[in-house]
Enzyme design. Structure first.
Site, PDB file in Angstrom:
ATOM      1  CG  HIS A 125      -2.169   0.787   1.056  1.00  0.00           C
ATOM      2  ND1 HIS A 125      -2.258   1.871   0.209  1.00  0.00           N
ATOM      3  CD2 HIS A 125      -3.392   0.651   1.621  1.00  0.00           C
ATOM      4  CE1 HIS A 125      -3.481   2.364   0.267  1.00  0.00           C
ATOM      5  NE2 HIS A 125      -4.188   1.644   1.101  1.00  0.00           N
ATOM      6  CG  ASP A 137     -10.976 -13.246 -19.524  1.00  0.00           C
ATOM      7  OD1 ASP A 137     -10.203 -14.220 -19.356  1.00  0.00           O
ATOM      8  OD2 ASP A 137     -11.838 -13.216 -20.423  1.00  0.00           O
TER       9      ASP A 137
END
Length: 416
Positions: free
Chosen positions: A153, A363
């Site tokens: 982060h 995908d």
């Protein structure tokens, strides 16, 4: 129930396909990077697969990761002293594992201790050479796949990281056009010496025992919560507002019911993406941390039934004026609020919504994920909100104490 058997097959570093050009070798951290907590954000993508072998999938993922890293050089570099990124092409930590179980068995009744095994590192852990991005490809006996990723982060938020994951997936599918990131957030939010010293870095992080559970809010539950959250001030609560208000209300009432209640006030903190709120908007492909904290408050004596309007009012304060203050290095207001929370013994509930991020569009060439989840993070009273696969529900991932979780689950079951 027996523990899941996850067998490590290999570990290696994936380096960028091409060397990082000189003008991107050293990238300053922005002010928002400097203020970001130092921990690994976990995401796990689950896929069905019946056609490709694990060897072919492994080769496709490694080759495409190497290629996409050439346009995302920070992810293959290393952080230097909360000041800058050394884009030295050391690489991404890449692990392959075999899961001796079926995919459906895991996702039907997910257990946190099993989900953690699909991740390459712990939330507060790190690799031997402090990799910014770590990946673990888990191959199930049935052919299914779980791709566990952990990103620091310190250098990016979830909006940027999901953009990276989709770029990686598009590269794997051999798409002709990939949206290239920009690295100009340090110009928009210049770093400061005070922020570099680590002020605010560990706010909220705990090494104490935390329980993590998922609560699923389907469209029927959401409709009920939106009805409950409707008031004269807010007649059209969003799904995120409705779920956030419900969870915050439960935590407030649970705290008030304790016999030794000492809390003087209550606060909700919502992480807000700054990109679309700036004037003009900051491009969505601006890579790095670009978020602010929206605060909502409730006194000890106030009624906790109308929380949606407080949440909405707090989020509306994250506007262009707020952003300009940050761009001028003024983050004292946010920092003073966190200090006041500690001084005044304020009960804080933190929210981060990932519902608008296209996590179910990732995908790689064998279909979209059938489920995406997160895992335990080192923050008490932290709630992550994610859309479900169909987009009509919300999955809330809660990190809190055992007792608070038990009380919240009781309120949740009453929604039925």
């Amino acid at each position: 129930m027996d523990m899941l058997n996850v067998e490590i097959i290999s570990k290696e570093m994936i380096k960028p396909f091409l060397p990082t050009p000189d003008h991107l070798k050293n990238l300053e951290l922005s002010l928002l990077d400097q203020l970001a907590p130092q921990y690994n954000v976990p995401l796990i993508f689950f896929y069905q697969n019946e056609n490709l072998s694990s060897f072919n999938i492994s080769q496709l993922l490694k080759k495409s990761l190497s290629r996409v890293l050439t346009i995302f050089p920070p992810l293959a570099g290393r952080i230097q002293e909360n000041l800058y990124l050394d884009c030295n092409d050391i690489g991404v930590y890449f692990v392959e594992a075999r899961v001796h179980a079926g995919l459906e068995q895991v996702i039907k009744e997910p257990r946190m201790e099993e989900l953690q095994q699909f991740l390459p590192v712990e939330p507060l852990g790190q690799t031997d050479d402090n990799a910014i991005l770590s990946v673990k490809i888990n191959f199930f006996d049935c052919g299914g796949i779980a791709i566990g990723v952990c990103f620091s982060h310190k250098i990016t938020d979830c909006a940027s990281f999901v953009a990276f994951i989709n770029a990686w997936a598009a590269t794997c599918r051999e798409e002709a056009e990939i949206i290239r990131p920009t690295f100009d957030l340090p110009i928009r939010f210049p770093p400061t010496a005070l922020a570099a010293s680590g002020v605010g870095l560990s706010v909220g992080i705990t090494k104490g025992k935390i329980m993590t559970k998922r609560l699923v809010f389907d469209k029927e539950k959401l409709a009920k919560l939106k009805q409950i959250g409707t008031s004269n001030e807010v007649q059209n609560p969003t799904k995120v507002e409705a779920v956030s208000a419900f969870i915050w209300h439960c935590m407030i009432e649970e705290a008030r019911a304790k016999p030794n209640m000492k809390k003087t006030s209550f606060a909700a903190v919502h992480v807000v993406n700054l990109r679309p709120r700036a004037i003009p908007p900051i491009p969505g492909h601006a890579f790095g941390n670009c978020w602010g904290a929206a605060f909502a408050f409730l006194s000890q004596t106030e009624d906790s039934r109308d929380l949606v309007s407080k949440l909405r009012s707090g989020i509306r304060e994250i506007n262009d004026d707020y952003i300009k203050k940050l761009q001028n290095g003024d983050y004292s207001s946010d920092l003073s609020k966190w200090i006041d929370f500690s001084k005044n013994d304020t009960e804080v509930c933190n929210f981060s919504s990932w519902c608008r991020f296209p996590i179910y569009e990732v995908d790689f060439g064998w279909g979209k994920p059938i489920w995406v989840c997160t895992a335990t993070t080192p923050f008490k009273n932290m709630v992550f909100l994610m859309s479900n696969q169909s987009g009509d529900g919300i999955e809330a991932w809660l990190n809190m104490s055992d007792y608070d979780m038990e009380v919240l689950e009781t309120h949740y079951e009453q929604l039925n």
